[in-house]
Design a protein around this motif. Sequence first.
Motif, mmCIF file in Angstrom:
data_model
loop_
_atom_site.group_PDB
_atom_site.id
_atom_site.type_symbol
_atom_site.label_atom_id
_atom_site.label_comp_id
_atom_site.label_asym_id
_atom_site.label_seq_id
_atom_site.Cartn_x
_atom_site.Cartn_y
_atom_site.Cartn_z
ATOM 1 N N MET A 51 0.825 -1.209 0.000
ATOM 2 C CA MET A 51 0.000 0.000 0.000
ATOM 3 C C MET A 51 0.859 1.258 0.000
ATOM 4 N N ALA A 52 1.981 1.228 0.738
ATOM 5 C CA ALA A 52 2.878 2.376 0.766
ATOM 6 C C ALA A 52 3.484 2.632 -0.613
ATOM 7 N N VAL A 53 3.864 1.567 -1.301
ATOM 8 C CA VAL A 53 4.437 1.710 -2.644
ATOM 9 C C VAL A 53 3.384 2.226 -3.623
ATOM 10 N N LEU A 54 2.177 1.671 -3.548
ATOM 11 C CA LEU A 54 1.108 2.114 -4.440
ATOM 12 C C LEU A 54 0.767 3.583 -4.212
ATOM 13 N N TYR A 55 0.841 4.014 -2.956
ATOM 14 C CA TYR A 55 0.584 5.427 -2.670
ATOM 15 C C TYR A 55 1.752 6.297 -3.121
ATOM 16 N N LYS A 56 2.956 5.834 -2.888
ATOM 17 C CA LYS A 56 4.141 6.606 -3.242
ATOM 18 C C LYS A 56 4.177 6.919 -4.725
ATOM 19 N N PHE A 57 3.831 5.931 -5.543
ATOM 20 C CA PHE A 57 3.876 6.119 -6.997
ATOM 21 C C PHE A 57 2.530 6.523 -7.576
ATOM 22 N N ARG A 58 1.613 6.893 -6.687
ATOM 23 C CA ARG A 58 0.301 7.429 -7.073
ATOM 24 C C ARG A 58 -0.517 6.468 -7.939
ATOM 25 N N VAL A 59 -0.288 5.176 -7.742
ATOM 26 C CA VAL A 59 -1.138 4.190 -8.398
ATOM 27 C C VAL A 59 -2.533 4.253 -7.799
ATOM 28 N N LEU A 60 -2.602 4.414 -6.494
ATOM 29 C CA LEU A 60 -3.858 4.644 -5.784
ATOM 30 C C LEU A 60 -3.795 6.012 -5.140
ATOM 31 N N ARG A 61 -4.832 6.803 -5.335
ATOM 32 C CA ARG A 61 -4.868 8.144 -4.775
ATOM 33 C C ARG A 61 -6.140 8.336 -3.972
ATOM 34 N N ALA A 62 -6.053 9.139 -2.958
ATOM 35 C CA ALA A 62 -7.198 9.379 -2.077
ATOM 36 C C ALA A 62 -8.093 10.460 -2.663
ATOM 37 N N PHE A 65 -5.232 2.346 4.411
ATOM 38 C CA PHE A 65 -3.891 2.916 4.572
ATOM 39 C C PHE A 65 -3.630 4.030 3.553
ATOM 40 N N ILE A 66 -4.224 3.912 2.382
ATOM 41 C CA ILE A 66 -4.056 4.972 1.373
ATOM 42 C C ILE A 66 -4.599 6.296 1.907
ATOM 43 N N LEU A 67 -5.755 6.236 2.540
ATOM 44 C CA LEU A 67 -6.341 7.450 3.106
ATOM 45 C C LEU A 67 -5.506 7.968 4.268
ATOM 46 N N ASP A 68 -4.944 7.054 5.051
ATOM 47 C CA ASP A 68 -4.129 7.472 6.184
ATOM 48 C C ASP A 68 -2.821 8.113 5.725
ATOM 49 N N PHE A 69 -2.195 7.528 4.704
ATOM 50 C CA PHE A 69 -0.975 8.130 4.155
ATOM 51 C C PHE A 69 -1.266 9.542 3.644
ATOM 52 N N ASP A 70 -2.401 9.706 2.997
ATOM 53 C CA ASP A 70 -2.768 11.017 2.469
ATOM 54 C C ASP A 70 -2.998 12.014 3.598
ATOM 55 N N ALA A 71 -3.679 11.573 4.663
ATOM 56 C CA ALA A 71 -3.933 12.467 5.789
ATOM 57 C C ALA A 71 -2.629 12.914 6.440
ATOM 58 N N ILE A 72 -1.690 11.996 6.585
ATOM 59 C CA ILE A 72 -0.403 12.334 7.198
ATOM 60 C C ILE A 72 0.395 13.261 6.282
ATOM 61 N N GLU A 73 0.369 12.990 4.980
ATOM 62 C CA GLU A 73 1.085 13.839 4.039
ATOM 63 C C GLU A 73 0.527 15.262 4.050
ATOM 64 N N GLN A 74 -0.789 15.372 4.079
ATOM 65 C CA GLN A 74 -1.395 16.700 4.142
ATOM 66 C C GLN A 74 -1.047 17.401 5.450
ATOM 67 N N GLY A 75 -0.974 16.627 6.535
ATOM 68 C CA GLY A 75 -0.616 17.218 7.823
ATOM 69 C C GLY A 75 0.774 17.799 7.824
ATOM 70 N N THR A 76 1.711 17.099 7.203
ATOM 71 C CA THR A 76 3.080 17.630 7.123
ATOM 72 C C THR A 76 3.146 18.817 6.170
ATOM 73 N N ARG A 77 2.350 18.777 5.124
ATOM 74 C CA ARG A 77 2.365 19.862 4.148
ATOM 75 C C ARG A 77 1.852 21.170 4.736
ATOM 76 N N TYR A 78 0.842 21.075 5.601
ATOM 77 C CA TYR A 78 0.237 22.280 6.163
ATOM 78 C C TYR A 78 0.756 22.624 7.550
ATOM 79 N N GLY A 79 1.888 22.039 7.935
ATOM 80 C CA GLY A 79 2.560 22.482 9.144
ATOM 81 C C GLY A 79 1.922 22.064 10.449
ATOM 82 N N MET A 80 1.386 20.863 10.514
ATOM 83 C CA MET A 80 0.828 20.380 11.766
ATOM 84 C C MET A 80 1.928 20.319 12.825
#
Length: 252
Positions: A132-143, A205-220
């Motif tokens: 799931m991490a690899v699929l998210y990393k390479f945007r095969v699956l997107r939230a 996990f795809i949704l969770d990876f996206d939530a964490i990525e957005q959190g780091t992007r917006y300065g949580m």
Amino acid sequence: MQSSNPVLTRLGEAARASRYETGAPSRAMTMDDVVVRTVALLAVTGIVGAGAWILLPASSGLTFFAAIMSSIAGLVLGLVISFRRITSPAVIVPYAVLQGVALGVYSRAFESWYSGIVLQAVVATFGIFAVMAVLYKFRVLRATPRFTKFVIGALIGVMVLAFANWLFYLFGVNLGLREYSTNGQVGWLPIIFSLVIIGVGALTFILDFDAIEQGTRYGMPAKFAWYCSFGILVGLIFLYYEILRLLSYLRR
């Protein structure tokens, strides 16, 4: 930022509230923060689980009591952390300890019934997580919004069905979605239902990876890395238990 994992659903609101209460955080959360804390929580869970496996006597009242109480206490503490969005390691680490006790006892029981099943379940759990991490990393699956709605709806659906099956079972009626015995023959329906749950759990996990990525992007704030790591731990434990159940079906 929405996630199917209830632990990670309102990270944006929590981050804004933290900034309003304490001012601008001194340091923003990074992905490395989440990775390090996730590894730490997994290490605590694994070490405690191994200790429970070795030290608690098999087939004793004490072991049964420890398994039940740690499961209940872990569930209650997990819900408190989730709904109150607690970020303190002083609360989150004890959750990992409680889950470690339950995992150790239950895993040893399954291992005594089906030799080698625990190692298979562990490898499968982390294998699915890595895929799931690899699929998210390479945007095969997107939230995407459509993907998110599908996963959340599917997760709610399978959980409602599983809970309904358990309730009917308590009154002597099994709908056939689950097999609760340890040695009875298993039909195709419980196997298919378990595969569906594993599939849905993997997609969360795809949704969770996206939530964490957005959190780091917006300065949580950096302290929320503990909260994110807790969410990942919850997902991994859920997936492990379901894979353990599926493998026990297949062994029969």
